[in-house]
Design a protein around this motif. Structure first.
Motif, PDB file in Angstrom:
ATOM      1  N   UNK A 145       7.354  17.112  -2.280  1.00 53.52           N
ATOM      2  CA  UNK A 145       8.746  17.889  -2.248  1.00 53.52           C
ATOM      3  C   UNK A 145       8.383  18.883  -3.246  1.00 53.52           C
ATOM      4  N   UNK A 146       7.799  18.609  -4.344  1.00 46.48           N
ATOM      5  CA  UNK A 146       7.485  19.768  -5.339  1.00 46.48           C
ATOM      6  C   UNK A 146       6.933  20.990  -4.441  1.00 46.48           C
ATOM      7  N   UNK A 147       5.739  20.606  -3.864  1.00 44.32           N
ATOM      8  CA  UNK A 147       5.303  21.783  -3.259  1.00 44.32           C
ATOM      9  C   UNK A 147       6.110  22.687  -2.281  1.00 44.32           C
ATOM     10  N   UNK A 148       7.016  21.746  -1.516  1.00 46.65           N
ATOM     11  CA  UNK A 148       7.847  22.421  -0.518  1.00 46.65           C
ATOM     12  C   UNK A 148       8.831  23.197  -1.367  1.00 46.65           C
ATOM     13  N   UNK A 149       9.289  22.899  -2.512  1.00 45.71           N
ATOM     14  CA  UNK A 149      10.258  23.935  -3.286  1.00 45.71           C
ATOM     15  C   UNK A 149       9.633  25.112  -3.756  1.00 45.71           C
ATOM     16  N   UNK A 150       8.215  24.952  -4.160  1.00 52.67           N
ATOM     17  CA  UNK A 150       7.488  25.999  -4.811  1.00 52.67           C
ATOM     18  C   UNK A 150       7.213  27.167  -3.604  1.00 52.67           C
ATOM     19  N   UNK A 151       6.840  26.443  -2.618  1.00 52.07           N
ATOM     20  CA  UNK A 151       6.473  27.511  -1.424  1.00 52.07           C
ATOM     21  C   UNK A 151       7.762  28.223  -0.924  1.00 52.07           C
ATOM     22  N   UNK A 209       0.862  -1.259   0.045  1.00 47.49           N
ATOM     23  CA  UNK A 209       0.030   0.115   0.056  1.00 47.49           C
ATOM     24  C   UNK A 209       0.820   1.356   0.046  1.00 47.49           C
ATOM     25  N   UNK A 210       1.919   1.289   0.672  1.00 45.31           N
ATOM     26  CA  UNK A 210       2.863   2.249   0.736  1.00 45.31           C
ATOM     27  C   UNK A 210       3.492   2.777  -0.275  1.00 45.31           C
ATOM     28  N   UNK A 211       3.780   1.677  -1.168  1.00 40.45           N
ATOM     29  CA  UNK A 211       4.339   2.236  -2.558  1.00 40.45           C
ATOM     30  C   UNK A 211       3.825   3.324  -3.349  1.00 40.45           C
ATOM     31  N   UNK A 212       2.275   3.172  -3.165  1.00 40.60           N
ATOM     32  CA  UNK A 212       1.526   4.044  -4.088  1.00 40.60           C
ATOM     33  C   UNK A 212       1.660   5.697  -3.320  1.00 40.60           C
ATOM     34  N   UNK A 213       2.269   5.583  -2.281  1.00 37.49           N
ATOM     35  CA  UNK A 213       2.211   6.865  -1.354  1.00 37.49           C
ATOM     36  C   UNK A 213       3.395   7.882  -1.635  1.00 37.49           C
ATOM     37  N   UNK A 214       4.288   6.964  -2.326  1.00 41.57           N
ATOM     38  CA  UNK A 214       5.629   7.590  -2.662  1.00 41.57           C
ATOM     39  C   UNK A 214       5.115   8.716  -3.705  1.00 41.57           C
ATOM     40  N   UNK A 215       4.169   8.305  -4.575  1.00 43.82           N
ATOM     41  CA  UNK A 215       3.867   9.609  -5.523  1.00 43.82           C
ATOM     42  C   UNK A 215       3.526  10.843  -4.924  1.00 43.82           C
ATOM     43  N   UNK A 216       2.806  10.858  -3.755  1.00 46.83           N
ATOM     44  CA  UNK A 216       2.470  11.987  -2.871  1.00 46.83           C
ATOM     45  C   UNK A 216       3.713  12.517  -2.073  1.00 46.83           C
ATOM     46  N   UNK A 217       4.520  11.705  -1.952  1.00 43.92           N
ATOM     47  CA  UNK A 217       5.893  12.321  -1.287  1.00 43.92           C
ATOM     48  C   UNK A 217       6.552  13.149  -2.506  1.00 43.92           C
ATOM     49  N   UNK A 218       6.599  12.468  -3.421  1.00 43.13           N
ATOM     50  CA  UNK A 218       7.188  13.446  -4.727  1.00 43.13           C
ATOM     51  C   UNK A 218       6.517  14.647  -4.941  1.00 43.13           C
ATOM     52  N   UNK A 219       5.129  14.634  -4.968  1.00 42.73           N
ATOM     53  CA  UNK A 219       4.489  15.942  -5.195  1.00 42.73           C
ATOM     54  C   UNK A 219       4.640  17.019  -3.821  1.00 42.73           C
TER      55      UNK A 219
END
Length: 184
Positions: free
Chosen positions: A42-48, A30-40
């Motif tokens: 990190x992108x949000x963190x960078x933009x903010x 189940x957690x494998x699919x949560x990695x896409x959210x982790x990537x998103x």
């Protein structure tokens, strides 16, 4: 990450080692699919962070939260797919020792949208100068998970552990959502 480890420690004395392995595999599937959210996230963190000095940082945060809705919708679809996979399919791919994994994976998949939301909003809140929200959310979620495991493992075994993880993830979302609402 602490939640499954706490569950594993509690389960260790009350459930067979093979069952703990089944639980951990279901958790990781189940957690494998949560990695896409982790990537998103990190992108949000960078933009903010990149606009944090300007007045547009809150607007970027709001966009990150809105983007999390799409990731959460995707997570709901993945969760629905995991929900319909029969135990026989897991056994065919993993072997007879993994019989019963479908019920655990099904319950754990219900927490996938919560994890995805948390992994996007937490970095965005931290980038806005609110890293303690993530700390409080995760610590309170861990405490809730431990308490629920103590209560649920004995009567429900692996499913009790899965239920405790999903409930603690939902609680973390509540904390993040309340914090995001006051900031955004």
């Amino acid at each position: 990450m602490f939640a499954p480890l706490s569950v594993m420690l509690i389960m260790k004395g009350q459930v067979e080692a093979a069952a703990v392995g089944v639980f951990f595999l279901a958790y990781k599937l189940v957690d494998v699919f949560a990695e896409a959210a982790t990537a998103a996230g990190m992108v949000a963190f960078g933009k903010v962070v990149s606009v944090a000095s300007g007045s547009g940082s809150r607007a970027v945060f709001v966009r990150a939260v809105r983007a999390s809705k799409f990731i959460v919708l995707f997570a709901c679809c993945v969760s629905a797919l995991i929900f319909i996979i029969p135990d026989s399919l897991y056994v065919a791919f993993l072997g007879a020792s993994y019989s019963g994994i479908a019920s655990v994976a099904t319950v754990l998949s219900l927490g996938l949208p919560f994890v995805c939301f948390n992994r996007i909003v937490n970095p965005a809140l931290a980038a806005l100068g609110n890293p303690k929200v993530g700390l409080y959310s995760q610590l309170s979620s861990l405490v809730l998970n431990l308490v629920l495991c103590i209560v649920l493992v004995e009567p429900y075994g692996l499913l009790g552990c899965a239920i405790s993880i999903v409930a603690s993830r939902a609680f973390a979302v509540l904390i993040f959502a309340l914090s995001a609402h006051t900031i955004g």
